[in-house]
Structures are given as structure tokens and as C-alpha cells.
Design a protein around this motif. Structure first.
Motif, short mmCIF file in Angstrom:
data_model
loop_
_atom_site.label_atom_id
_atom_site.label_comp_id
_atom_site.label_asym_id
_atom_site.label_seq_id
_atom_site.Cartn_x
_atom_site.Cartn_y
_atom_site.Cartn_z
N VAL A 110 0.84 -1.19 0.00
CA VAL A 110 0.00 0.00 0.00
C VAL A 110 0.88 1.25 0.00
CG1 VAL A 110 -1.79 1.30 1.22
CG2 VAL A 110 -1.84 -1.20 1.25
N ASN A 111 0.64 2.15 -0.95
CA ASN A 111 1.35 3.42 -1.01
C ASN A 111 0.59 4.48 -0.23
OD1 ASN A 111 3.84 3.39 -2.25
ND2 ASN A 111 3.08 3.88 -4.29
N GLU A 112 1.30 5.19 0.64
CA GLU A 112 0.73 6.31 1.38
C GLU A 112 1.54 7.56 1.06
OE1 GLU A 112 -0.04 7.84 5.99
OE2 GLU A 112 1.48 6.31 5.55
N SER A 113 0.86 8.62 0.62
CA SER A 113 1.53 9.89 0.36
C SER A 113 1.64 10.69 1.65
CB SER A 113 0.75 10.69 -0.68
OG SER A 113 1.34 11.96 -0.88
N LYS A 114 2.78 11.36 1.82
CA LYS A 114 2.98 12.26 2.96
C LYS A 114 3.06 13.70 2.47
CE LYS A 114 3.79 10.68 6.57
NZ LYS A 114 2.91 10.26 7.67
N GLY A 115 2.49 13.98 1.30
CA GLY A 115 2.50 15.32 0.75
C GLY A 115 3.81 15.65 0.06
N THR A 116 4.08 16.95 -0.06
CA THR A 116 5.27 17.38 -0.79
C THR A 116 6.48 17.57 0.11
OG1 THR A 116 4.65 19.70 -0.52
CG2 THR A 116 3.86 18.57 -2.50
N ASP A 117 6.30 17.49 1.42
CA ASP A 117 7.40 17.85 2.31
C ASP A 117 8.24 16.68 2.79
OD1 ASP A 117 5.38 16.82 3.81
OD2 ASP A 117 5.50 18.28 5.44
N GLU A 118 7.86 15.46 2.45
CA GLU A 118 8.67 14.31 2.85
C GLU A 118 8.34 13.11 1.96
OE1 GLU A 118 7.33 12.15 6.54
OE2 GLU A 118 6.21 14.01 6.85
N PRO A 119 9.23 12.11 1.92
CA PRO A 119 8.95 10.93 1.10
C PRO A 119 7.66 10.23 1.51
CG PRO A 119 11.25 10.97 1.79
CD PRO A 119 10.55 12.05 2.55
N GLY A 120 7.05 9.53 0.54
CA GLY A 120 5.91 8.71 0.85
C GLY A 120 6.33 7.45 1.57
N GLN A 121 5.34 6.63 1.92
CA GLN A 121 5.62 5.39 2.63
C GLN A 121 4.93 4.22 1.94
OE1 GLN A 121 6.46 6.38 7.22
NE2 GLN A 121 4.30 6.40 6.71
N LEU A 122 5.68 3.13 1.78
CA LEU A 122 5.13 1.89 1.24
C LEU A 122 4.96 0.92 2.39
CD1 LEU A 122 4.35 0.23 -1.31
CD2 LEU A 122 6.71 -0.58 -1.34
N TRP A 123 3.71 0.52 2.65
CA TRP A 123 3.39 -0.40 3.74
C TRP A 123 3.20 -1.80 3.18
CZ3 TRP A 123 2.73 1.41 8.87
CH2 TRP A 123 2.74 2.80 9.00
N ARG A 124 3.48 -2.78 4.04
CA ARG A 124 3.27 -4.18 3.70
C ARG A 124 2.35 -4.81 4.73
NH1 ARG A 124 9.35 -5.49 4.31
NH2 ARG A 124 9.13 -3.62 5.60
N TYR A 125 1.36 -5.55 4.24
CA TYR A 125 0.39 -6.21 5.11
C TYR A 125 0.17 -7.65 4.66
CZ TYR A 125 -0.73 -1.34 6.24
OH TYR A 125 -0.64 -0.02 6.60
N GLN A 126 -0.28 -8.47 5.59
CA GLN A 126 -0.69 -9.84 5.29
C GLN A 126 -2.01 -10.13 5.98
OE1 GLN A 126 2.88 -12.08 6.50
NE2 GLN A 126 3.38 -12.37 4.34
N TRP A 127 -2.74 -11.12 5.44
CA TRP A 127 -4.00 -11.52 6.04
C TRP A 127 -3.76 -12.59 7.10
CZ3 TRP A 127 -3.77 -9.91 1.01
CH2 TRP A 127 -4.72 -8.98 0.59
N SER A 128 -4.39 -12.43 8.25
CA SER A 128 -4.31 -13.41 9.33
C SER A 128 -5.67 -13.51 10.00
CB SER A 128 -3.24 -12.99 10.36
OG SER A 128 -3.21 -13.91 11.44
N ASN A 129 -6.31 -14.68 9.84
CA ASN A 129 -7.64 -14.90 10.41
C ASN A 129 -8.63 -13.81 9.99
OD1 ASN A 129 -6.81 -17.24 11.88
ND2 ASN A 129 -5.92 -15.91 13.46
N GLY A 130 -8.57 -13.46 8.72
CA GLY A 130 -9.51 -12.48 8.19
C GLY A 130 -9.15 -11.03 8.47
#
Length: 529
Positions: A437-457
Motif C-alpha cells: 500500500v502506497n501512502e503519500s505524505k504530501g510534498t514535504d517528505e517521502p511517501g511510505q510503502l506499507w506491507r500487510y498480510q491476512w491473518s484470520n480475516g
């Protein structure tokens, strides 16, 4: 849904003349008053007032949501759209994807000094767009897909290494106060003087990394294609306009926040409504001899009148006085079908808040080919606020089912609220059981790429977020290279931080906010703590 001002604007010549003066939409400049309103474009989901918060609907970030809310129904105008596109196809010549790429007229530069990454690690690969595209105030990049989505063997015929990205028209000078009909619209003179006054909708850019057959040197070339919506006017002429949707004040039309190329079809997210569908077999070529000055002959519609095309005039679109225009673009790809949300759309307009039940927002889409069957993911961009705690829902569909267009298509039996506590997901893609998942932090800092997995729904976080480009957008997995592709949306001048590295000696510079396409190795991402 289009405003009443636009919907009812076409029924008299006097109103049409008024619209030509105010410049509301390009077809108002046409010789013929449209008999069917081109701004009433599919899909159109039923809308109601914002739903009150229901405590039982919201679970938690990462928790289960209702997949039933994502059910899609075929667009009501699908049959009519098929007829219109067939008529247009009989008038305008076509170009295949390979021919379009062979004549690509723009050059991307690998590893130029433009740097939206700042303190983030460099990607595995980076393409810098031409300067005018990199700094364009008009066209804002959003969705991304490619031939790895389109074909299991990652080839379109013999062509490989293809990415596609979408951009929406985010700047219409003189139109910024819409939908107020009394102020702010372009005059006829302004429309003629500055093509940016036109609301062009969405364009798709085809990008290919290849070897130049003449020089044997590697190159990255690209070409823009305008997306279109067909209609029939009062003279019974088939014509087309750009894509439009009334979504003020968040944006001025279809946002194209996510795209998926699968087989012959290109799916484009329409935020409040569902999906628009395009066909790679019906890319129209308005300049088949490649010389814009010749104004090539086109075919005849049902009236039998021969037509020509003009790709030099950037202020018009569609058929005018038996001449075809396309805002100056050689290629136009018309919409062939639509999918709309079956549930009522009650997300509050003019806000990034999201309801927890009912029709979602189609903020972005992506493809997962690591599952059986292949699935199309759809998710929401949301910013929680009082009364609207949703962080954004995500669900998926068996993508092959979307080719039927005769019956509802339901989500695959799961849905989750995204684990992002503050929302803000710009794009998400799943492969091998991991959701990126890509999350933007606007123009003042780098964005963030998150990683997730499914566990019990539930969706649970995997490791820490990885810093990435400023203004990161949609995501696309290129299976053969093992890359996760994205692109950045900001431009110089969009905020004070976006001018930090420019000076008189270097007006373009290594600006943090110049746009690039980039890819991280999945193996590198997965190895991060």
C-alpha cells in the motif's frame, strides 16, 4: 453525478450559444446541438445524502468489512455504447498497440537527476518524463498498469516491457470556481487562445523500454492517448468528448486513480461510480499518415458525408463541420462499457471522509495474478474524521467476470478496512499473499510503502513502512522482472517544498517534485525490516 446545470444545457440553440461563451464543456462549441447529453456519462451510481455513522458498521483498522457493498452492476447504457462505438469505428481508422508504440513520439530518460526520493533509498529503476510532462500543471499522473497485467506471458504480440499510466486534467484556467455558472468560466476567446481551458478528462500514456532498430541503442519511448466518451447529436452524427464527472471540489472530473489492463480491456476507476471499460482493439487514429499538416481523410457516418481530421487544433474535440478534432491528440480510445456500484453512494462530497457501509469509492484498482482466478483489487482513499472513522475499504473481484457485462459481479467474499490509522492510501496491490500500500505524505517528505498480510480475516502489518517517492501513486507488479512499479504525481510550484532545488542557473533542477516512473525490486522490499 453531473450537475443539473450541465445536464440540461443542450436542448436549445440559445443555451448552446451560452455554453460556447462560458466554455463549460468542449461539445458546446460544436456545429450541432447534441441530442443526447455527452456529460451524462456511464457509470452513474445512485446517490443519496451522506449516511449517518453506524457504530456497528466499523470494526477497526485491518478489520473485516462487508464485501457485499462492492457488488457491481452492468452500466445501463452498455448496449447503446456498443452501438455508438461501432458507428465511430466505421468512420475513424484504427491503430493497434504495437503500431502506436512503434511511432511513439516522446522520450523518457532513465536515471536523470530528478529526485523525488530525497532521504528514501533509490529505486531499482527510474524513468524521467520529458520536461513538459514532468512539470505539467494540466496533466496529473495517477493510475499505472502494464503488459504483465494484460498477458500471462507479458507480451502484447511481440512487444514487451510496456507500462501504461493514466493522468487526469487537473487544471482548467478560468474554470476553477465551477460549478458556479455565473463566474470563472473560460470565454470563447480564451478557449481559442489556450487549449488548457478545455476540460480534457483523462489520457493514457503507453511507455516501452526497447532497442532502437536503427541504432541498436536502448531507449524508452512513450505516447499519449486521449480517452473518449461517445454520443449521438441532434443531427444523428456520432461524436465523442473527453471523460467528465461532477466531483467538485475534490477534482474536476474522472480521477483515474487506478487502471488495470487485462486482455483486450483497460479498466479505469471512476471514484464515486465504479469502473469504465476501454478496448485496445478500438484505438482510433486521427492522423494515420503521421503528418499532422495533411488533415487526413476519415470515413462517413450514416449520413454518407465524407469527413477529415485535424490534430493541430487543440481547442476542439469530436465532430465539427465534418472535421474530427481530439484536443490535438493523434489517438483516441472510446469507452466501450461501464460497471456501476449496485449499492447507493452516500460518501460525503467535498470531503475525504468515507462511510463505513454502502457503495465504496473506486479510488484505485490493481491486478493480482498470483491467485486463482486472477483478481482485480479495488480500494478507497479515505481520511478519517469525526463521525467517519473508516480508513478505507478494500476488496476484489474475479477479473474475468467483468468481461460478461450482463449480470452483477460480486466481490470474492472478503473485504477489509485498511490498517492505515490515518488513511491516505493512494494505491494498493497484492501478490503472493502480501498487500503493498502506497501512502503519500504530501510534498514535504517521502511517501511510505506499507506491507500487510491476512491473518484470520484481518490485515496485519508486516515490518516497518519503507520510504519511497514524494507523492507516490498507484501500484503495479511486473512479474518477469520482480518489480513493483509506481509513479509520482507532484510538480514544481505545487508547494514551497517543490521549488527547493531550483535556481536561475538550473530552473528545472533536481526538484523533489518532478514526476518519475519507478520500480522497486520486490525481493528488496520484502527484505526490509
Amino acid at each position: 453525478m453531473p450537475s443539473r446545470r450541465i445536464r440540461r444545457a443542450w436542448f436549445t440553440a440559445a443555451v448552446a450559444a451560452s455554453l460556447a461563451f462560458t466554455g463549460l464543456v468542449a461539445p458546446a462549441q460544436a456545429e450541432d446541438v447534441p441530442g443526447s447529453d455527452p456529460t451524462v456519462q456511464e457509470p452513474l451510481t445512485t446517490e443519496t445524502a451522506p449516511a449517518p455513522f453506524a457504530a456497528t458498521a466499523w470494526t477497526s483498522p485491518g478489520g473485516a468489512a462487508s464485501p457485499g457493498d462492492f457488488t457491481l452492476s452492468p452500466g445501463a447504457l452498455n448496449a447503446e455504447t456498443t452501438t455508438r462505438v461501432a458507428r465511430l469505428d466505421a468512420v475513424l481508422p484504427k491503430s493497434g498497440v504495437q503500431n502506436l508504440l512503434a511511432g511513439a513520439n516522446r522520450t523518457a530518460e532513465p536515471w536523470c537527476p530528478r529526485d523525488p526520493f530525497g532521504t528514501a533509498a533509490d529505486p531499482d529503476i527510474k524513468y524521467c518524463l520529458q520536461s513538459d510532462d514532468s512539470v505539467s500543471r494540466e496533466w496529473v499522473p495517477q493510475g499505472i498498469t502494464g503488459v504483465s497485467d494484460a498477458k500471462d506471458n507479458e507480451l502484447w504480440g511481440e512487444a514487451g516491457n510496456i507500462q501504461l499510466f493514466a493522468s487526469y486534467d487537473g487544471w482548467d484556467p478560468g474554470r476553477e470556481t465551477d460549478p458556479d455558472p455565473a463566474t470563472g468560466d473560460c470565454t470563447a476567446a480564451e478557449l481559442a487562445a489556450d487549449d488548457a481551458c478545455n476540460q480534457k478528462g483523462v489520457r493514457i500514456t503507453f511507455v516501452q523500454s526497447r532497442t532502437n532498430p536503427a541504432t541498436g541503442s536502448p531507449e524508452v519511448k512513450y505516447r499519449h492517448v486521449l480517452l473518449g466518451w461517445t454520443y449521438v447529436n441532434s443531427a444523428d452524427h456520432v461524436s465523442f468528448d473527453g471523460l467528465h464527472a461532477a466531483e467538485y471540489p475534490i477534482q474536476k472530473g474522472v480521477h483515474a486513480g487506478g487502471i488495470v489492463w487485462y486482455g483486450n480491456y483497460l479498466y479505469v476507476a471512476d471514484t464515486r461510480n465504479g469502473l469504465r471499460v476501454f478496448d485496445m482493439r478500438t484505438i482510433m487514429d486521427l492522423d494515420p499518415d503521421g503528418d499532422p499538416t495533411t488533415h487526413d481523410a476519415m470515413g462517413a457516418d450514416t449520413d454518407g458525408v465524407q469527413t477529415t481530421a485535424n490534430v493541430q487544433d487543440k481547442t476542439k474535440v469530436g465532430r465539427h463541420n465534418n472535421v474530427w478534432y481530439s484536443f490535438g491528440y493523434r489517438y483516441v480510445m472510446p469507452q466501450v462499457a461501464a460497471w456501476k456500484f449496485k449499492a447507493t453512494q452516500s460518501n460525503p462530497k467535498g470531503s475525504y471522509a468515507c462511510v463505513s457501509t454502502g457503495a465504496p469509492k473506486a479510488s484505485y484498482i490493481s491486478l493480482d495474478r498470483s491467485t486463482t482466478p486472477d483478481r482485480l483489487l479495488m480500494g478507497e482513499y479515505c481520511r478519517p474524521q469525526t463521525g467517519y472513522p473508516s480508513t478505507g475499504r478494500i476488496a476484489s473481484y474475479p477479473v474475468a467476470a467483468l468481461e460478461g457485462r450482463t449480470a452483477d459481479v460480486t466481490a470474492e467474499g472478503w473485504a477489509n478496512y485498511l490498517p492505515l490509522a490515518n488513511g491516505g492510501a493512494q494505491g494498493a496491490v497484492s501478490t503472493g499473499g502480501t498487500l503493498y500500500v502506497n501512502e503519500s505524505k504530501g510534498t514535504d517528505e517521502p511517501g511510505q510503502l506499507w506491507r500487510y498480510q491476512w491473518s484470520n480475516g484481518q490485515l496485519v502489518q508486516k515490518g516497518q513502512p519503507v520510504k519511497t517517492a514524494r507523492g507516490p501513486e498507484d501500484l503495479y507488479v511486473e512479474r518477469g522482472t520482480g518489480r513493483l512499479w509506481s509513479l509520482s504525481e507532484h510538480r514544481p510550484g505545487s508547494a514551497s517544498d517543490c521549488t527547493a532545488n531550483r535556481d536561475a542557473a538550473d530552473p528545472v533542477g533536481t526538484d523533489y517534485c518532478q514526476r518519475v516512473l519507478y520500480g522497486h525490486k520486490l525481493s528488496w522490499l520484502d527484505a526490509q525490516p
